[in-house]
Design a protein around this motif. Structure first.
Motif, short mmCIF file in Angstrom:
data_model
loop_
_atom_site.label_atom_id
_atom_site.label_comp_id
_atom_site.label_asym_id
_atom_site.label_seq_id
_atom_site.Cartn_x
_atom_site.Cartn_y
_atom_site.Cartn_z
N ALA A 1 7.22 -4.77 -3.08
CA ALA A 1 7.08 -5.14 -1.66
C ALA A 1 8.09 -6.20 -1.26
N LEU A 2 8.65 -6.93 -2.22
CA LEU A 2 9.64 -7.96 -1.92
C LEU A 2 11.01 -7.37 -1.57
N ASP A 3 11.18 -6.08 -1.80
CA ASP A 3 12.46 -5.42 -1.57
C ASP A 3 12.42 -4.69 -0.23
N GLU A 4 13.49 -4.78 0.55
CA GLU A 4 13.47 -4.26 1.92
C GLU A 4 13.78 -2.77 2.04
N ARG A 5 14.20 -2.13 0.94
CA ARG A 5 14.44 -0.69 1.02
C ARG A 5 13.12 0.04 1.27
N ASN A 6 13.22 1.29 1.75
CA ASN A 6 11.98 2.02 2.04
C ASN A 6 11.21 2.30 0.75
N ALA A 7 9.92 2.44 0.88
CA ALA A 7 9.02 2.54 -0.27
C ALA A 7 9.39 3.70 -1.19
N GLU B 1 0.82 -1.22 0.00
CA GLU B 1 0.00 0.00 0.00
C GLU B 1 0.85 1.26 0.00
N LYS B 2 1.99 1.23 0.68
CA LYS B 2 2.89 2.38 0.64
C LYS B 2 3.35 2.64 -0.79
N CYS B 3 3.75 1.57 -1.47
CA CYS B 3 4.21 1.70 -2.86
C CYS B 3 3.07 2.13 -3.77
N TYR B 4 1.91 1.55 -3.57
CA TYR B 4 0.75 1.89 -4.40
C TYR B 4 0.41 3.38 -4.28
N ASP B 5 0.41 3.89 -3.06
CA ASP B 5 0.06 5.31 -2.84
C ASP B 5 1.07 6.24 -3.50
N ILE B 6 2.34 5.84 -3.51
CA ILE B 6 3.37 6.68 -4.14
C ILE B 6 3.24 6.66 -5.66
N LEU B 7 2.95 5.48 -6.22
CA LEU B 7 2.99 5.30 -7.67
C LEU B 7 1.69 5.65 -8.40
N LYS B 8 0.57 5.67 -7.68
CA LYS B 8 -0.72 5.80 -8.36
C LYS B 8 -0.90 7.12 -9.10
N SER B 9 -0.18 8.16 -8.66
CA SER B 9 -0.30 9.45 -9.35
C SER B 9 0.60 9.52 -10.58
N LYS B 10 1.51 8.54 -10.73
CA LYS B 10 2.46 8.55 -11.84
C LYS B 10 1.93 7.79 -13.04
N ASP C 1 12.31 5.14 -1.80
CA ASP C 1 13.52 4.89 -2.57
C ASP C 1 13.26 3.94 -3.75
N LYS C 2 12.62 2.81 -3.48
CA LYS C 2 12.43 1.83 -4.56
C LYS C 2 11.40 2.31 -5.58
N CYS C 3 10.44 3.08 -5.15
CA CYS C 3 9.48 3.66 -6.12
C CYS C 3 10.17 4.70 -6.99
N ASN C 4 11.03 5.49 -6.38
CA ASN C 4 11.76 6.51 -7.15
C ASN C 4 12.68 5.87 -8.18
N ILE C 5 13.30 4.74 -7.84
CA ILE C 5 14.15 4.03 -8.81
C ILE C 5 13.30 3.57 -9.99
N THR C 6 12.12 3.04 -9.70
CA THR C 6 11.21 2.57 -10.76
C THR C 6 10.80 3.72 -11.68
N ILE C 7 10.42 4.84 -11.07
CA ILE C 7 10.00 6.01 -11.84
C ILE C 7 11.17 6.56 -12.66
N ASP C 8 12.35 6.54 -12.08
CA ASP C 8 13.55 7.03 -12.78
C ASP C 8 13.82 6.20 -14.03
N ILE C 9 13.71 4.87 -13.90
CA ILE C 9 13.91 4.00 -15.06
C ILE C 9 12.88 4.32 -16.14
N PHE C 10 11.62 4.45 -15.74
CA PHE C 10 10.54 4.75 -16.69
C PHE C 10 10.81 6.07 -17.41
N ASP C 11 11.12 7.13 -16.66
CA ASP C 11 11.32 8.45 -17.24
C ASP C 11 12.52 8.49 -18.18
#
Length: 329
Positions: A197-203, A173-182, A205-215
């Motif tokens: 959610a399988l990754d132990e880094r904070n939500a 849910e933490k990840c979902y809330d961060i990513l849903k606006s993107k 950081d890992k969401c920002n990495i995902t968004i960075d790759i996409f952008d």
């Protein structure tokens, strides 16, 4: 493109061609997915072994079995990698029966049975199935209109990790809330959050990495699909150590594949081609599991392959359903 990645691309195309030559009456949209399964292992496809496993599944399942749906050839291909496919499929069928006590039958449930057979011990099948259903129910409580049969495999992956049910859902849910606006598709964002959610880094950081790759892919005229393909970005986010290198390699693979018959303008389409480009790149990273993984078993090469398959398979099912609907109209 470095030599190792070029060799992987050439092997992928060669494996696709073997599928095309030997299984021309099967769903051709599954051929790249099947090819990627062998390519992950660094192997050239063995058509006779695949044909044998095709008969094993056909002989041991009924005419309306969920094993014979759209993902059939992907399941056959997985089975063909086994030294003792009859024994393996017997185990998979047992697990599938256990899962059927918890989940409704669907095209995704056989894949879940394969996942459990790779990672779990025999005496733990029942516990994993019940934990998976518990996680699935909590997913559905959070998103009753988004959660469906395609999420059962993600629930199984989570059940096989060190996360307990409440921790898993909280992280999703933490990840979902961060990513849903993107991203536009809520369903795709939910699937992506299941992987992250399988990754132990904070939500964040890992969401920002995902968004960075996409952008950065978009900046390179290599815009990634915003449908179910997004979960492959989650796979990259939890395995890559160098985002810029990852971007360069995906762009290079996409350029290579675009020049190959069947992957260009009149082939699988740009969105699917870029997704497979990312899958091929991710296979290089799977040799070294993420140091941030919740546990080795949950993010090993087999599981990473399953994540990629889940995304590809869901995309194929959705495309086939859309084509069927268009034809009926």
């Amino acid at each position: 493109m470095n030599d190792l990645l070029k060799h992987r691309c050439e092997l992928f195309v060669r494996n696709r061609d073997i599928m095309k030559e030997n299984f021309r009456w099967e769903n051709s949209m599954m051929f790249p997915l099947c090819a990627s399964i062998y390519t992950e292992r660094g192997l050239e496809m063995h058509a006779d072994k695949i044909k044998l496993c095709k008969e094993i599944i056909k002989t041991n399942t009924g005419i309306f079995s969920s094993f014979k749906g759209i993902p059939f050839m992907a399941l056959v291909t997985l089975l063909s990698l086994e030294d003792y496919p009859e024994k393996k499929f017997s185990d998979v069928l047992k697990i599938h029966d256990i899962l059927r006590n918890e989940f409704h039958s669907s095209s995704y449930l056989p894949l879940s049975a394969f996942i459990i057979s790779y990672i779990s011990e025999t005496n733990d099948y029942g516990r994993i199935a019940k934990k998976s259903k518990g996680i699935y129910n909590k997913m559905k409580n959070e998103h009753p209109f988004l959660t469906s049969s395609e999420d059962c495999s993600y629930a199984v992956l989570t059940a096989l990790s060190n996360l307990n049910e409440n921790e898993a859902i909280e992280e999703m849910e933490k990840c979902y809330d961060i990513l849903k606006s993107k991203f536009f598709s809520s369903n795709a964002v939910q699937s992506l959050s299941h992987i992250l959610a399988l990754d132990e880094r904070n939500a964040v950081d890992k969401c920002n990495i995902t968004i960075d790759i996409f952008d950065k892919l978009k900046e390179r005229n290599c815009k990634f699909g915003t449908g179910i393909e997004l979960s492959v970005l989650g796979l990259l986010a939890i395995t890559t150590e160098d985002i810029d290198t990852t971007i360069n390699e995906i762009v290079e693979v996409n350029e290579y594949l675009s020049s190959i018959k069947g992957f260009g303008t009149f082939g699988i389409g740009k969105t699917q081609r870029i997704m497979y480009s990312a899958i091929l790149v991710s296979q290089e990273y799977q040799k070294q599991f993420s140091k941030h993984a919740m546990n080795i078993a949950a993010v090993n090469s087999i599981t990473n392959l399953i994540i990629a398959q889940q995304a590809a398979m869901t995309a194929v099912i959705a495309s086939s359903a859309a084509a069927s609907s268009a034809n009926s109209n």
